[in-house]
Design a protein around this motif. Structure first.
Motif, PDB file in Angstrom:
ATOM      1  N   GLU A 126       0.825  -1.206   0.000  1.00  0.00           N
ATOM      2  CA  GLU A 126       0.000   0.000   0.000  1.00  0.00           C
ATOM      3  C   GLU A 126       0.860   1.256   0.000  1.00  0.00           C
ATOM      4  N   LYS A 127       1.925   1.242   0.790  1.00  0.00           N
ATOM      5  CA  LYS A 127       2.822   2.395   0.844  1.00  0.00           C
ATOM      6  C   LYS A 127       3.470   2.627  -0.512  1.00  0.00           C
ATOM      7  N   LYS A 128       3.910   1.558  -1.145  1.00  0.00           N
ATOM      8  CA  LYS A 128       4.525   1.660  -2.479  1.00  0.00           C
ATOM      9  C   LYS A 128       3.511   2.200  -3.483  1.00  0.00           C
ATOM     10  N   MET A 129       2.269   1.714  -3.383  1.00  0.00           N
ATOM     11  CA  MET A 129       1.232   2.187  -4.306  1.00  0.00           C
ATOM     12  C   MET A 129       0.981   3.678  -4.116  1.00  0.00           C
ATOM     13  N   LEU A 130       0.936   4.142  -2.861  1.00  0.00           N
ATOM     14  CA  LEU A 130       0.718   5.562  -2.597  1.00  0.00           C
ATOM     15  C   LEU A 130       1.870   6.409  -3.136  1.00  0.00           C
ATOM     16  N   GLU A 131       3.101   5.912  -2.979  1.00  0.00           N
ATOM     17  CA  GLU A 131       4.257   6.639  -3.519  1.00  0.00           C
ATOM     18  C   GLU A 131       4.182   6.706  -5.047  1.00  0.00           C
ATOM     19  N   ASP A 132       3.787   5.604  -5.675  1.00  0.00           N
ATOM     20  CA  ASP A 132       3.652   5.591  -7.133  1.00  0.00           C
ATOM     21  C   ASP A 132       2.544   6.535  -7.602  1.00  0.00           C
ATOM     22  N   GLU A 138       2.129  14.041  -9.674  1.00  0.00           N
ATOM     23  CA  GLU A 138       3.109  15.105  -9.892  1.00  0.00           C
ATOM     24  C   GLU A 138       3.488  15.213 -11.364  1.00  0.00           C
ATOM     25  N   GLN A 139       3.498  14.105 -12.076  1.00  0.00           N
ATOM     26  CA  GLN A 139       3.831  14.117 -13.497  1.00  0.00           C
ATOM     27  C   GLN A 139       2.633  14.504 -14.359  1.00  0.00           C
ATOM     28  N   GLY A 140       1.452  14.596 -13.739  1.00  0.00           N
ATOM     29  CA  GLY A 140       0.257  14.956 -14.485  1.00  0.00           C
ATOM     30  C   GLY A 140      -0.324  13.804 -15.286  1.00  0.00           C
ATOM     31  N   ARG A 141       0.065  12.595 -14.997  1.00  0.00           N
ATOM     32  CA  ARG A 141      -0.407  11.431 -15.748  1.00  0.00           C
ATOM     33  C   ARG A 141      -1.663  10.824 -15.146  1.00  0.00           C
ATOM     34  N   MET A 142      -2.091  11.354 -13.988  1.00  0.00           N
ATOM     35  CA  MET A 142      -3.268  10.802 -13.327  1.00  0.00           C
ATOM     36  C   MET A 142      -4.036  11.946 -12.683  1.00  0.00           C
ATOM     37  N   GLU A 146      -9.258   9.357 -10.738  1.00  0.00           N
ATOM     38  CA  GLU A 146      -8.567   8.062 -10.813  1.00  0.00           C
ATOM     39  C   GLU A 146      -7.945   7.689  -9.458  1.00  0.00           C
ATOM     40  N   ILE A 147      -7.452   8.688  -8.742  1.00  0.00           N
ATOM     41  CA  ILE A 147      -6.881   8.449  -7.417  1.00  0.00           C
ATOM     42  C   ILE A 147      -7.974   7.982  -6.461  1.00  0.00           C
ATOM     43  N   ASP A 148      -9.156   8.608  -6.538  1.00  0.00           N
ATOM     44  CA  ASP A 148     -10.273   8.179  -5.694  1.00  0.00           C
ATOM     45  C   ASP A 148     -10.608   6.714  -5.937  1.00  0.00           C
ATOM     46  N   GLY A 149     -10.539   6.288  -7.179  1.00  0.00           N
ATOM     47  CA  GLY A 149     -10.787   4.879  -7.509  1.00  0.00           C
ATOM     48  C   GLY A 149      -9.771   3.953  -6.862  1.00  0.00           C
TER      49      GLY A 149
END
Length: 166
Positions: A126-132, A138-142, A146-149
């Motif tokens: 979960e921590k790795k997923m949150l960092e990703d 930050e890169q504007g790719r999401m 989508e984050i709420d999902g």
């Protein structure tokens, strides 16, 4: 007992050293869990002091760990003799009821450790997923929807309260 079935008598000192090491590691774990996972209170109703502990200390899991710790004493000859617990063993046989009960408790403890490992692994994922996700935002790719999902998905994968306590 695997030691008796698969190993010769000269291997006994090695097993005694390993069991002694396991005993002291479990003792340290018991003490650290009691210190870190317990809140101690002193209540003063009517001028009287009352000691109260909430958390791990004196809980079901504390006593489960304590029984597992004490059962190791039966397998370490110098400890069993020093505490006179070797009198619990009948004719040098390790097949009595108290010894088997200790093994059952240790198996339950092992299952608990496996569950704790799974929970720890899940939290790392979960921590790795949150960092990703943070990097992708930050890169504007999401975007926010989508984050709420992803957060909704993570919440439905959470452990139950009992699983979390284990």
């Amino acid at each position: 007992d695997l030691r008796v079935k698969y190993f010769e008598a000269p291997a006994d000192p090695t097993f005694e050293i390993l069991n002694t090491l396991a005993f002291f590691l479990f003792l340290i774990e018991l003490l650290l869990n009691s210190w870190a996972k317990t809140e101690f209170f002193h209540k003063l109703p009517n001028g009287k002091t009352k000691f109260e502990a909430r958390g791990y200390f004196l809980s079901f899991f504390f006593f489960l760990d304590l029984i597992a710790l004490l059962s190791i004493i039966l397998e370490v000859e110098w400890m069993a003799e020093g505490t006179q617990m070797n009198s619990l063993l009948q004719d040098g046989s390790q097949s009595n009821v108290s010894f088997r009960a200790g093994r059952v408790v240790r198996m339950i403890r092992l299952v608990r450790l496996v569950k704790l490992y799974k929970i720890t692994s899940q939290r790392r994922r979960e921590k790795k997923m949150l960092e990703d996700l943070k990097i992708l935002v930050e890169q504007g790719r999401m975007g926010a929807h989508e984050i709420d999902g992803h957060f909704h998905k993570m919440q439905h994968q959470k452990q139950s309260k009992v699983g979390t306590d284990l």
